[in-house]
Design a protein around this motif. Structure first.
Motif, PDB file in Angstrom:
ATOM      1  N   ASP A 188      -4.907  -0.176   1.736  1.00 58.81           N
ATOM      2  CA  ASP A 188      -5.703  -1.389   1.881  1.00 58.81           C
ATOM      3  C   ASP A 188      -5.375  -2.393   0.778  1.00 58.81           C
ATOM      4  N   LEU A 223       5.312  -5.648   5.177  1.00 60.05           N
ATOM      5  CA  LEU A 223       4.181  -4.927   4.598  1.00 60.05           C
ATOM      6  C   LEU A 223       3.191  -5.958   4.056  1.00 60.05           C
ATOM      7  N   LYS A 266       0.049   3.175   4.135  1.00 62.05           N
ATOM      8  CA  LYS A 266      -0.690   2.039   4.698  1.00 62.05           C
ATOM      9  C   LYS A 266      -1.940   1.725   3.874  1.00 62.05           C
ATOM     10  N   TRP A 300       4.805   3.191   0.754  1.00 58.80           N
ATOM     11  CA  TRP A 300       3.937   2.093   1.206  1.00 58.80           C
ATOM     12  C   TRP A 300       3.740   2.081   2.716  1.00 58.80           C
ATOM     13  N   PRO A 301       4.820   2.076   3.509  1.00 56.68           N
ATOM     14  CA  PRO A 301       4.611   2.052   4.969  1.00 56.68           C
ATOM     15  C   PRO A 301       3.991   3.331   5.510  1.00 56.68           C
ATOM     16  N   GLN A 302       4.161   4.447   4.811  1.00 66.43           N
ATOM     17  CA  GLN A 302       3.570   5.711   5.254  1.00 66.43           C
ATOM     18  C   GLN A 302       2.081   5.767   4.930  1.00 66.43           C
ATOM     19  N   SER A 353      -0.160  -5.488   2.953  1.00 61.70           N
ATOM     20  CA  SER A 353      -1.290  -5.095   2.102  1.00 61.70           C
ATOM     21  C   SER A 353      -1.456  -6.068   0.944  1.00 61.70           C
TER      22      SER A 353
END
Length: 228
Positions: free
Chosen positions: A46, A71, A44, A40-42, A73
């Motif tokens: 929408d 996070l 990113k 998820w953090p890699q 999103s």
């Protein structure tokens, strides 16, 4: 739009990935909660589509940990666990929308597009179709604003025309009922919001022969799509 799909069922994961990619989305699909939290953090994304019944970490725990990590999103929960309690808990933990299985793919796409627009500021939603733009053989004439289908003018009332022009601006995308109301009934504070439903009902009949379908999405508004 970049999408992170978290789904442990391999057949469902493959089917959704293909469907999303055919609609122009960039998809990263993972099959576990730990993989979701790692990527998820890699990635990113929408928007995130998150199943709750994952093999290692419950989906609600994945969502809670993601929010604790900052996070942000938008997250749509997609699950067979369709009880009211699960839905309320998911929204309280930080979900932005919830769709129980089984689901309609068009509704899922509309909800994802709505989440993506809200996260990105909603650019372009609910404007009028550009003159010359065509969908299912329908186009807006540049000077008069009249709408033609296969060269023949569509016989529409002014309100039906205003609604159709707004929907033709973003076919396949949900447009909020409130925004459409502003375009169809500008400055008419005495008119109730439900009046847009009457216009939509009439317009649906007017365009039935064009190959376009006016779809009502509960809680989202309306969208225009090609009949299947």
């Amino acid at each position: 739009m970049k999408l992170l799909l978290v789904e442990d069922d391999s057949a469902m994961r493959l089917s959704l990935t293909r469907s999303f990619e055919r609609r122009g989305l960039q998809v990263l699909a993972v099959d576990s909660g730990s993989a979701a939290l790692e990527r998820w953090p890699q990635w990113k994304p929408d928007v995130v589509v998150l199943d709750l019944s994952l093999p290692d970490i419950d989906g609600l725990d994945v969502l809670a940990r993601a929010r604790d990590q900052g996070l942000k999103s938008p997250v749509l929960i997609l699950t067979a666990r369709g009880t009211v309690g699960d839905r309320i808990l998911g929204l309280n933990v930080g979900a932005d929308d919830y769709l129980p299985k089984p689901f309609d793919l068009d509704e899922l796409m509309a909800r994802l597009q709505a989440l993506g627009r809200r996260a990105g500021g909603g650019a372009g939603a609910g404007s009028e179709a550009a003159p010359g733009a065509s969908f299912c053989g329908m186009r807006v004439e540049s000077e008069s604003g009249a709408i033609y289908h296969e060269g023949e003018v569509l016989e529409l009332t002014p309100r039906e025309s205003a609604l159709l022009r707004a929907l033709l601006a973003r076919p396949g995308h949900a447009i909020a009922k409130e925004r459409l109301f502003e375009l169809v009934f500008p400055g008419q504070a005495e008119v109730q919001l439900e009046a847009i439903e009457v216009v939509a009902y009439r317009l649906r009949k007017r365009i039935a022969h064009t190959g376009a379908q006016l779809v009502t999405l509960r809680g989202l508004g309306y969208l225009l799509k090609a009949q299947t």
